[in-house]
Design a protein around this motif. Sequence first.
Motif, PDB file in Angstrom:
ATOM      1  N   VAL A   1       0.854  -1.181   0.000  1.00 19.84           N
ATOM      2  CA  VAL A   1       0.000   0.000   0.000  1.00 19.84           C
ATOM      3  C   VAL A   1       0.894   1.235   0.000  1.00 19.84           C
ATOM      4  CG1 VAL A   1      -1.723   1.329   1.276  1.00 19.84           C
ATOM      5  CG2 VAL A   1      -1.835  -1.173   1.269  1.00 19.84           C
ATOM      6  N   THR A   2       0.605   2.205  -0.862  1.00 23.66           N
ATOM      7  CA  THR A   2       1.339   3.466  -0.861  1.00 23.66           C
ATOM      8  C   THR A   2       0.625   4.441   0.055  1.00 23.66           C
ATOM      9  OG1 THR A   2       2.141   3.144  -3.119  1.00 23.66           O
ATOM     10  CG2 THR A   2       2.165   5.387  -2.266  1.00 23.66           C
ATOM     11  N   MET A   3       1.356   4.944   1.046  1.00 26.52           N
ATOM     12  CA  MET A   3       0.758   5.812   2.056  1.00 26.52           C
ATOM     13  C   MET A   3       0.806   7.281   1.655  1.00 26.52           C
ATOM     14  SD  MET A   3       2.382   4.174   5.562  1.00 26.52           S
ATOM     15  CE  MET A   3       1.124   4.862   6.658  1.00 26.52           C
ATOM     16  N   SER A   4      -0.105   8.041   2.228  1.00 28.76           N
ATOM     17  CA  SER A   4      -0.090   9.498   2.142  1.00 28.76           C
ATOM     18  C   SER A   4       0.103  10.040   3.555  1.00 28.76           C
ATOM     19  CB  SER A   4      -1.407  10.020   1.561  1.00 28.76           C
ATOM     20  OG  SER A   4      -1.567   9.589   0.220  1.00 28.76           O
ATOM     21  N   PRO A   5       0.852  11.123   3.711  1.00 29.70           N
ATOM     22  CA  PRO A   5       1.102  11.645   5.059  1.00 29.70           C
ATOM     23  C   PRO A   5      -0.168  12.127   5.738  1.00 29.70           C
ATOM     24  CG  PRO A   5       1.873  13.179   3.377  1.00 29.70           C
ATOM     25  CD  PRO A   5       1.518  11.918   2.665  1.00 29.70           C
ATOM     26  N   GLY A   6      -0.269  11.844   7.030  1.00 31.11           N
ATOM     27  CA  GLY A   6      -1.411  12.304   7.809  1.00 31.11           C
ATOM     28  C   GLY A   6      -2.657  11.462   7.700  1.00 31.11           C
ATOM     29  N   VAL A   7      -2.605  10.376   6.939  1.00 32.69           N
ATOM     30  CA  VAL A   7      -3.775   9.509   6.735  1.00 32.69           C
ATOM     31  C   VAL A   7      -3.581   8.192   7.490  1.00 32.69           C
ATOM     32  CG1 VAL A   7      -5.198   8.293   5.050  1.00 32.69           C
ATOM     33  CG2 VAL A   7      -4.189  10.515   4.468  1.00 32.69           C
ATOM     34  N   PRO A   8      -4.496   7.827   8.397  1.00 26.93           N
ATOM     35  CA  PRO A   8      -4.372   6.537   9.095  1.00 26.93           C
ATOM     36  C   PRO A   8      -4.753   5.380   8.164  1.00 26.93           C
ATOM     37  CG  PRO A   8      -5.768   8.100  10.308  1.00 26.93           C
ATOM     38  CD  PRO A   8      -5.614   8.629   8.920  1.00 26.93           C
ATOM     39  N   TYR A   9      -3.979   4.317   8.220  1.00 24.95           N
ATOM     40  CA  TYR A   9      -4.251   3.105   7.437  1.00 24.95           C
ATOM     41  C   TYR A   9      -4.519   1.961   8.401  1.00 24.95           C
ATOM     42  CZ  TYR A   9      -2.653   5.646   3.356  1.00 24.95           C
ATOM     43  OH  TYR A   9      -2.540   6.567   2.344  1.00 24.95           O
TER      44      TYR A   9
ATOM     45  N   GLU B   1      -7.443  -7.712   9.101  1.00 24.55           N
ATOM     46  CA  GLU B   1      -7.137  -9.132   8.955  1.00 24.55           C
ATOM     47  C   GLU B   1      -6.270  -9.594  10.120  1.00 24.55           C
ATOM     48  OE1 GLU B   1      -6.832 -10.095   4.303  1.00 24.55           O
ATOM     49  OE2 GLU B   1      -5.379  -8.628   5.036  1.00 24.55           O
ATOM     50  N   LYS B   2      -6.527 -10.764  10.600  1.00 23.88           N
ATOM     51  CA  LYS B   2      -5.753 -11.323  11.726  1.00 23.88           C
ATOM     52  C   LYS B   2      -4.962 -12.526  11.227  1.00 23.88           C
ATOM     53  CE  LYS B   2      -9.467  -9.987  14.869  1.00 23.88           C
ATOM     54  NZ  LYS B   2     -10.446 -10.469  15.883  1.00 23.88           N
ATOM     55  N   ASP B   3      -4.101 -12.263  10.264  1.00 15.23           N
ATOM     56  CA  ASP B   3      -3.343 -13.333   9.622  1.00 15.23           C
ATOM     57  C   ASP B   3      -1.857 -12.998   9.693  1.00 15.23           C
ATOM     58  OD1 ASP B   3      -2.242 -15.304   8.071  1.00 15.23           O
ATOM     59  OD2 ASP B   3      -3.655 -15.092   6.413  1.00 15.23           O
ATOM     60  N   ALA B   4      -1.134 -13.677  10.587  1.00 17.54           N
ATOM     61  CA  ALA B   4       0.294 -13.426  10.748  1.00 17.54           C
ATOM     62  C   ALA B   4       1.095 -13.918   9.555  1.00 17.54           C
ATOM     63  CB  ALA B   4       0.804 -14.087  12.022  1.00 17.54           C
ATOM     64  N   GLY B   5       0.455 -14.640   8.662  1.00 18.68           N
ATOM     65  CA  GLY B   5       1.143 -15.139   7.484  1.00 18.68           C
ATOM     66  C   GLY B   5       1.245 -14.109   6.381  1.00 18.68           C
ATOM     67  N   ILE B   6       0.539 -13.008   6.526  1.00 21.08           N
ATOM     68  CA  ILE B   6       0.573 -11.932   5.535  1.00 21.08           C
ATOM     69  C   ILE B   6       1.531 -10.842   6.013  1.00 21.08           C
ATOM     70  CG2 ILE B   6      -0.741 -10.136   4.360  1.00 21.08           C
ATOM     71  CD1 ILE B   6      -3.195 -11.889   4.569  1.00 21.08           C
ATOM     72  N   THR B   7       2.440 -10.445   5.152  1.00 20.60           N
ATOM     73  CA  THR B   7       3.343  -9.335   5.450  1.00 20.60           C
ATOM     74  C   THR B   7       2.846  -8.103   4.716  1.00 20.60           C
ATOM     75  OG1 THR B   7       5.221 -10.830   5.694  1.00 20.60           O
ATOM     76  CG2 THR B   7       5.705  -8.495   5.368  1.00 20.60           C
ATOM     77  N   HIS B   8       2.637  -7.039   5.457  1.00 20.29           N
ATOM     78  CA  HIS B   8       2.109  -5.800   4.875  1.00 20.29           C
ATOM     79  C   HIS B   8       3.246  -4.793   4.728  1.00 20.29           C
ATOM     80  CE1 HIS B   8      -2.096  -7.091   5.550  1.00 20.29           C
ATOM     81  NE2 HIS B   8      -1.589  -7.673   6.625  1.00 20.29           N
TER      82      HIS B   8
ATOM     83  N   TYR C   1       3.947  -0.926   3.763  1.00 20.03           N
ATOM     84  CA  TYR C   1       3.367   0.394   3.559  1.00 20.03           C
ATOM     85  C   TYR C   1       4.454   1.309   2.998  1.00 20.03           C
ATOM     86  CZ  TYR C   1      -0.714  -1.288   6.019  1.00 20.03           C
ATOM     87  OH  TYR C   1      -1.836  -2.005   6.368  1.00 20.03           O
ATOM     88  N   LYS C   2       4.271   1.690   1.766  1.00 20.27           N
ATOM     89  CA  LYS C   2       5.290   2.407   1.007  1.00 20.27           C
ATOM     90  C   LYS C   2       5.197   3.917   1.232  1.00 20.27           C
ATOM     91  CE  LYS C   2       6.859   2.672  -3.837  1.00 20.27           C
ATOM     92  NZ  LYS C   2       6.523   2.212  -5.217  1.00 20.27           N
ATOM     93  N   ILE C   3       6.346   4.558   1.492  1.00 21.56           N
ATOM     94  CA  ILE C   3       6.413   6.006   1.697  1.00 21.56           C
ATOM     95  C   ILE C   3       7.391   6.591   0.686  1.00 21.56           C
ATOM     96  CG2 ILE C   3       7.015   7.845   3.302  1.00 21.56           C
ATOM     97  CD1 ILE C   3       6.395   5.913   5.589  1.00 21.56           C
ATOM     98  N   ASN C   4       6.900   7.460  -0.173  1.00 18.16           N
ATOM     99  CA  ASN C   4       7.749   8.130  -1.161  1.00 18.16           C
ATOM    100  C   ASN C   4       8.181   9.488  -0.619  1.00 18.16           C
ATOM    101  OD1 ASN C   4       7.571   6.122  -3.246  1.00 18.16           O
ATOM    102  ND2 ASN C   4       5.480   6.811  -3.656  1.00 18.16           N
ATOM    103  N   VAL C   5       9.492   9.692  -0.520  1.00 12.63           N
ATOM    104  CA  VAL C   5      10.043  10.922   0.046  1.00 12.63           C
ATOM    105  C   VAL C   5      10.699  11.727  -1.080  1.00 12.63           C
ATOM    106  CG1 VAL C   5      11.722  11.861   1.662  1.00 12.63           C
ATOM    107  CG2 VAL C   5      10.420   9.817   2.276  1.00 12.63           C
ATOM    108  N   LYS C   6      10.227  12.945  -1.290  1.00  8.65           N
ATOM    109  CA  LYS C   6      10.700  13.755  -2.404  1.00  8.65           C
ATOM    110  C   LYS C   6      11.873  14.665  -2.054  1.00  8.65           C
ATOM    111  CE  LYS C   6       6.220  13.699  -4.749  1.00  8.65           C
ATOM    112  NZ  LYS C   6       5.114  14.508  -5.320  1.00  8.65           N
TER     113      LYS C   6
END
Length: 263
Positions: free
Chosen positions: A36-44, A48-55, A57-62
Motif C-alpha cells: 500500500v502506498t501511504m499518504s502523510p497524515g492519513v491513518p491506514y 485481517e488477523k493473519d500473521a502469514g501476511i506481510t504488509h 506500507y510504502k512512503i515516497n520521500v521527495k
Amino acid sequence: MKEKSRILSKLMGLAVIACVMAMLFGMTALAANRYVTMSPGVPYTNLEKDAGITHYYKINVKSSGTIQFNGIAKYSNSYGSSYFTGLTVKFCNSKGKVLDTKTVNSNYDNDVMYAVNKGTYMLKIQTSNEFAVAYKFNAFKEKSGSSLKKAVSLKKKKVKYGVLGIGEPSRKTDCYKIVLKKPAKIYLDVETKANSTISVKIKPSKTTKVTGDPTYYFHNDRKSIKLQTTSGGKLPKGTYYISISRLNKSSKVNGVYALRWRK
C-alpha cells in the motif's frame, strides 16, 4: 539558542491521528493488499488477523527530512474480549532491507522519528492482530559539501539545515566553511535532534595562521559555540571548516541539525 527551537517547531506529534486510528477499528477494513502506498497524515487500518501476511506500507520521500510514524494494534482473544497493544514495525529501504525495528503504541504518543534522504521507504508489519498506522513528513532541505574541498559557505544569520539519514554510509560528513576577511571571534548556534551523538569539528585551513581543531558533541542539544584564541582574542582572518558527522559510525544513527553563524 534562546529563541524558539528551529527543529522542534517543525516536528509535531501524531496525537490527533492517533485518536482517529483508535476510532477506525470500528469502520470498514482496508482492502487486503500486500503493498500500500501511504499518504502523510492519513491513518491506514488492517482488520485481517493473519500473521502469514506481510504488509508493506510504502512512503515516497521527495526531499530530505524526517518521517514520524505511530501505530497501534488490537488484540482479541477467543472469549470475545480485546485490548489495544503495541505494534512492531520494521522500517525498510526501497529494496525491503530492514534499517531498524521499533514497537509503537499511539495511546502513549511514542512517535518514532527517522531522518531520511530523498527516496522510497517502507513500513513492514506482520502480526495476527488488527492494526492501524500513520505517518507525517517534515522537509529539511540540505545543501552541504561532502568534503572540505566541497564545503558550502555559511552566511551570517542564515540557518543551514542538514540531515544524517538512516541507512546512508555511516562515515558521511557534511562540510561547511566560514571565511573571515578580518580578525574576529566566531559565534555558532547548533541544534540537533538525533538518536545518538553528533560531532561538530572546527578546523582552520592550512593557510590560516592558527592551530587547533576543537570538536563539540551534541545529542538533542541546543548550544552556542564561541570560537576564539586560547587567550580570548580574535581569530586571524582565513577559512574555518565545520564538519558534522556521527560519533558512532553506524548507519542506524540518524538525525537532523540546524547550524547558524550568528556573528
